[in-house]
Design a protein around this motif. Structure first.
Motif, PDB file in Angstrom:
ATOM      1  N   ARG A 154       0.738  -1.316  -0.178  1.00 51.33           N
ATOM      2  CA  ARG A 154      -0.138   0.016   0.163  1.00 51.33           C
ATOM      3  C   ARG A 154       0.807   1.300   0.239  1.00 51.33           C
ATOM      4  O   ARG A 154       0.218   2.415  -0.367  1.00 51.33           O
ATOM      5  CB  ARG A 154      -0.826   0.009   1.095  1.00 51.33           C
ATOM      6  CG  ARG A 154      -1.850  -1.059   1.338  1.00 51.33           C
ATOM      7  CD  ARG A 154      -2.790  -0.839   2.453  1.00 51.33           C
ATOM      8  NE  ARG A 154      -2.106  -1.160   3.611  1.00 51.33           N
ATOM      9  CZ  ARG A 154      -2.147  -0.021   4.733  1.00 51.33           C
ATOM     10  NH1 ARG A 154      -3.000   0.967   4.486  1.00 51.33           N
ATOM     11  NH2 ARG A 154      -1.439  -0.474   5.790  1.00 51.33           N
ATOM     12  N   ASN A 155       2.111   1.087   0.438  1.00 48.71           N
ATOM     13  CA  ASN A 155       3.006   2.494   0.401  1.00 48.71           C
ATOM     14  C   ASN A 155       3.769   2.539  -0.954  1.00 48.71           C
ATOM     15  O   ASN A 155       4.516   3.611  -0.810  1.00 48.71           O
ATOM     16  CB  ASN A 155       3.965   2.124   1.736  1.00 48.71           C
ATOM     17  CG  ASN A 155       3.325   2.005   2.962  1.00 48.71           C
ATOM     18  OD1 ASN A 155       2.308   2.836   3.272  1.00 48.71           O
ATOM     19  ND2 ASN A 155       3.776   1.169   3.915  1.00 48.71           N
ATOM     20  N   ASP A 183      -9.958   3.914  -1.891  1.00 50.34           N
ATOM     21  CA  ASP A 183      -8.981   4.578  -1.000  1.00 50.34           C
ATOM     22  C   ASP A 183      -7.682   4.116  -1.154  1.00 50.34           C
ATOM     23  O   ASP A 183      -7.637   2.854  -0.869  1.00 50.34           O
ATOM     24  CB  ASP A 183      -9.491   4.930   0.320  1.00 50.34           C
ATOM     25  CG  ASP A 183      -8.745   5.985   1.133  1.00 50.34           C
ATOM     26  OD1 ASP A 183      -7.707   5.658   1.575  1.00 50.34           O
ATOM     27  OD2 ASP A 183      -9.305   6.877   1.427  1.00 50.34           O
ATOM     28  N   ARG A 185      -5.285   4.002   1.094  1.00 50.37           N
ATOM     29  CA  ARG A 185      -4.876   3.170   2.241  1.00 50.37           C
ATOM     30  C   ARG A 185      -5.516   1.863   2.148  1.00 50.37           C
ATOM     31  O   ARG A 185      -5.132   1.122   3.208  1.00 50.37           O
ATOM     32  CB  ARG A 185      -5.595   3.979   3.314  1.00 50.37           C
ATOM     33  CG  ARG A 185      -5.078   5.518   3.644  1.00 50.37           C
ATOM     34  CD  ARG A 185      -5.618   6.208   4.793  1.00 50.37           C
ATOM     35  NE  ARG A 185      -7.010   6.634   4.150  1.00 50.37           N
ATOM     36  CZ  ARG A 185      -8.003   7.065   4.847  1.00 50.37           C
ATOM     37  NH1 ARG A 185      -7.706   7.695   6.008  1.00 50.37           N
ATOM     38  NH2 ARG A 185      -9.064   7.678   4.240  1.00 50.37           N
ATOM     39  N   TYR A 213      -8.801   0.651   7.775  1.00 46.25           N
ATOM     40  CA  TYR A 213      -7.840   1.386   7.334  1.00 46.25           C
ATOM     41  C   TYR A 213      -8.237   2.747   7.265  1.00 46.25           C
ATOM     42  O   TYR A 213      -7.231   3.849   7.268  1.00 46.25           O
ATOM     43  CB  TYR A 213      -7.076   0.754   6.204  1.00 46.25           C
ATOM     44  CG  TYR A 213      -6.190  -0.180   6.369  1.00 46.25           C
ATOM     45  CD1 TYR A 213      -5.119  -0.149   7.370  1.00 46.25           C
ATOM     46  CD2 TYR A 213      -6.107  -1.363   5.608  1.00 46.25           C
ATOM     47  CE1 TYR A 213      -4.320  -1.133   7.534  1.00 46.25           C
ATOM     48  CE2 TYR A 213      -5.118  -2.251   5.875  1.00 46.25           C
ATOM     49  CZ  TYR A 213      -4.468  -2.129   6.836  1.00 46.25           C
ATOM     50  OH  TYR A 213      -3.488  -3.241   7.228  1.00 46.25           O
ATOM     51  N   THR A 214      -9.391   3.163   6.816  1.00 44.45           N
ATOM     52  CA  THR A 214      -9.840   4.379   6.619  1.00 44.45           C
ATOM     53  C   THR A 214     -10.767   5.023   7.834  1.00 44.45           C
ATOM     54  O   THR A 214     -11.240   6.200   7.772  1.00 44.45           O
ATOM     55  CB  THR A 214     -10.723   4.556   5.287  1.00 44.45           C
ATOM     56  OG1 THR A 214     -12.032   3.868   5.605  1.00 44.45           O
ATOM     57  CG2 THR A 214     -10.072   3.891   4.296  1.00 44.45           C
TER      58      THR A 214
END
Length: 466
Positions: A154-155, A183, A185, A213-214
């Motif tokens: 995700r990064n 999203d 994230r 995560y959101t």
């Protein structure tokens, strides 16, 4: 050979979890060290078969085709789907992802030919699930493919999860139409489904960990109008907090269940009945959520399955039988010795859902693998995906291969066949016309055909949409 798990925030297949934040998403993520293999067996006649239309003794393997390599990279397979004489195979993370979807011409099932690769243009992602249907809207007419997209990390810069939409009216030349983005994230869309309601196509997207995560800004399930594939629009999201048994302070993953246990909750898979009126969301330890989507703009919650206190939930995928009156629920339990639960790998549960507000458990189906807990944590022994064809339930079972189960009496399921070729590790299964397709993660596409079936499918070729 032991399986090496990745510890990252990327989602991979069906996840491995603790009772805390979902920082490990190992599920069936594999690395280059290889895949755990199954035993060598031959055909669907290893157990007694039924007579007449249930007789599986005339099925045999006619094809075993590995995916093409691109730039020296060999990707592994994920799920499999068929439409108008073509097979569509998603790909897993082996080889670094970005394997895209592979299209095989199935005019001769004994000689599948890989003709195209698509949906591989989002960097740092993998493409597990693909569904194809013919749609007709003012914006698009033809064969529409939807493809799940999940981030490996995700990064990573440039990666993005969600689902892609493609025109595959000419399977030799897929054309990208749009991209629904979740999203950044969120790891991405894991499993999805394409249905139609009142002439409009809708995608049901399972986006595991989205809620967590959101921090509730985005939910794990989204219903998306794709009438215009270039501009997909989210019209509904399901919030577990809307259920009385889930408190408002639910963090999106850890559920303080009525049985006193802290259970993992996330949406893993989605599908609908044949008419597209009812949606089934596999919500892990919250069970299978049943929604009335006959009016997609006014979705109504109907009910859900639940679990005994000693049973790990792990509601992974579902299928419908008996005209929509019976629900098949597969449970992917990879850790058979989790403290506080029964010692067992994942097995299948069968429910009467004539009253969707009150699903009734009719039976469970266990293979000879699920109680074999001596080897410890492994995905080899758990069930994975279900498909129903008539009164036969087909189950992909990782190293357990493909299992065929007679569900004429859903309260008494009986295994009537199994197919476990050498080095088996089956992700998905699909029944189409006179053949069965199965995706073997390490070995590619397997095709089973009836002995008395015509080798050629004689399916008219697509007309290219202009």
């Amino acid at each position: 050979m032991n399986k090496k798990f990745f510890l990252s925030s990327a989602i991979a297949g069906v996840m491995a979890f603790s009772l805390y934040a979902p920082s490990a998403s190992a599920h069936d993520m594999l690395d280059g060290s290889g895949i755990q293999k199954g035993p060598a067996e031959a055909d669907l006649t290893d157990v007694p078969t039924l007579e007449g239309e249930k007789n599986l003794s005339n099925w045999h393997e006619v094809a075993d085709v590995q995916l093409k390599e691109y730039d020296g990279v060999q990707n592994s397979t994920a799920d499999v789907y068929a439409h108008k004489g073509y097979a569509y195979l998603g790909t897993h993370v082996d080889g670094g992802g970005n394997g895209g979807v592979r299209i095989f011409d199935m005019q001769d099932p004994s000689n599948p030919v890989e003709i195209a690769k698509f949906a591989d243009d989002i960097p740092g992602t993998w493409q597990e699930k693909v569904i194809v249907k013919t749609v007709n809207t003012k914006h698009f007419k033809g064969d529409l493919a939807v493809v799940s997209v999940q981030q490996l990390n995700r990064n990573a810069e440039g990666s993005q999860g969600g689902f892609l939409l493609y025109n595959v009216s000419d399977p030799h030349n897929p054309e990208k139409l749009g991209f629904w983005k979740v999203d950044k994230r969120v790891p991405g869309t894991h499993e999805l489904y394409l249905t139609e309601q009142n002439g409009k196509p809708f995608v049901l997207a399972a986006n595991p960990y989205a809620d967590y995560y959101t921090h509730g800004e985005t939910k794990d399930f989204a219903l998306v109008d794709v009438s215009n594939p270039a501009e997909p629009k989210t019209i509904y999201e399901f919030d577990p907090r809307s259920l009385p048994e889930v408190s408002e302070d639910f963090d999106g993953y850890n559920w303080e269940a009525p049985d006193g246990k802290t259970r993992p909750v996330f949406n893993h898979s989605t599908m609908t009945d044949r008419n597209g009126d009812t949606a089934y969301l596999s919500f892990w330890d919250l069970g299978t959520i049943i929604l009335d989507i006959s009016d997609p703009y006014n979705v109504e919650y109907k009910g859900r399955t639940d679990f005994a206190p000693k049973v790990q939930g792990s509601a992974h995928s579902s299928a419908i039988a008996k005209g929509g009156n019976v629900l098949i629920e597969t449970r992917e339990v990879y850790n058979p010795t989790k403290e506080g639960y029964e010692e067992s790998y994942g097995y299948t549960r069968i429910f009467d859902i004539k009253d969707p507000t009150n699903p009734q458990l009719l039976s469970t189906f266990k293979t000879d693998l699920v109680d074999n807990v001596e080897d410890g944590v492994t995905f080899a022994n758990t069930v994975h995906d279900p498909k129903v064809h008539g009164n036969t339930l087909y189950l992909s079972h990782y190293a357990g291969g493909l299992r065929a189960v007679d569900i004429t009496d859903p309260s008494n399921p009986v295994q009537i066949g199994k197919y476990v070729p050498k080095d088996a590790y089956f992700w998905g299964v699909f029944v189409d016309r006179n053949y069965i397709l199965a995706s073997d993660m390490g070995n590619g596409l397997k095709v089973l055909l009836k002995n008395n079936g015509n080798t050629k499918t004689n399916v008219p070729k697509h007309e290219v949409q202009r």
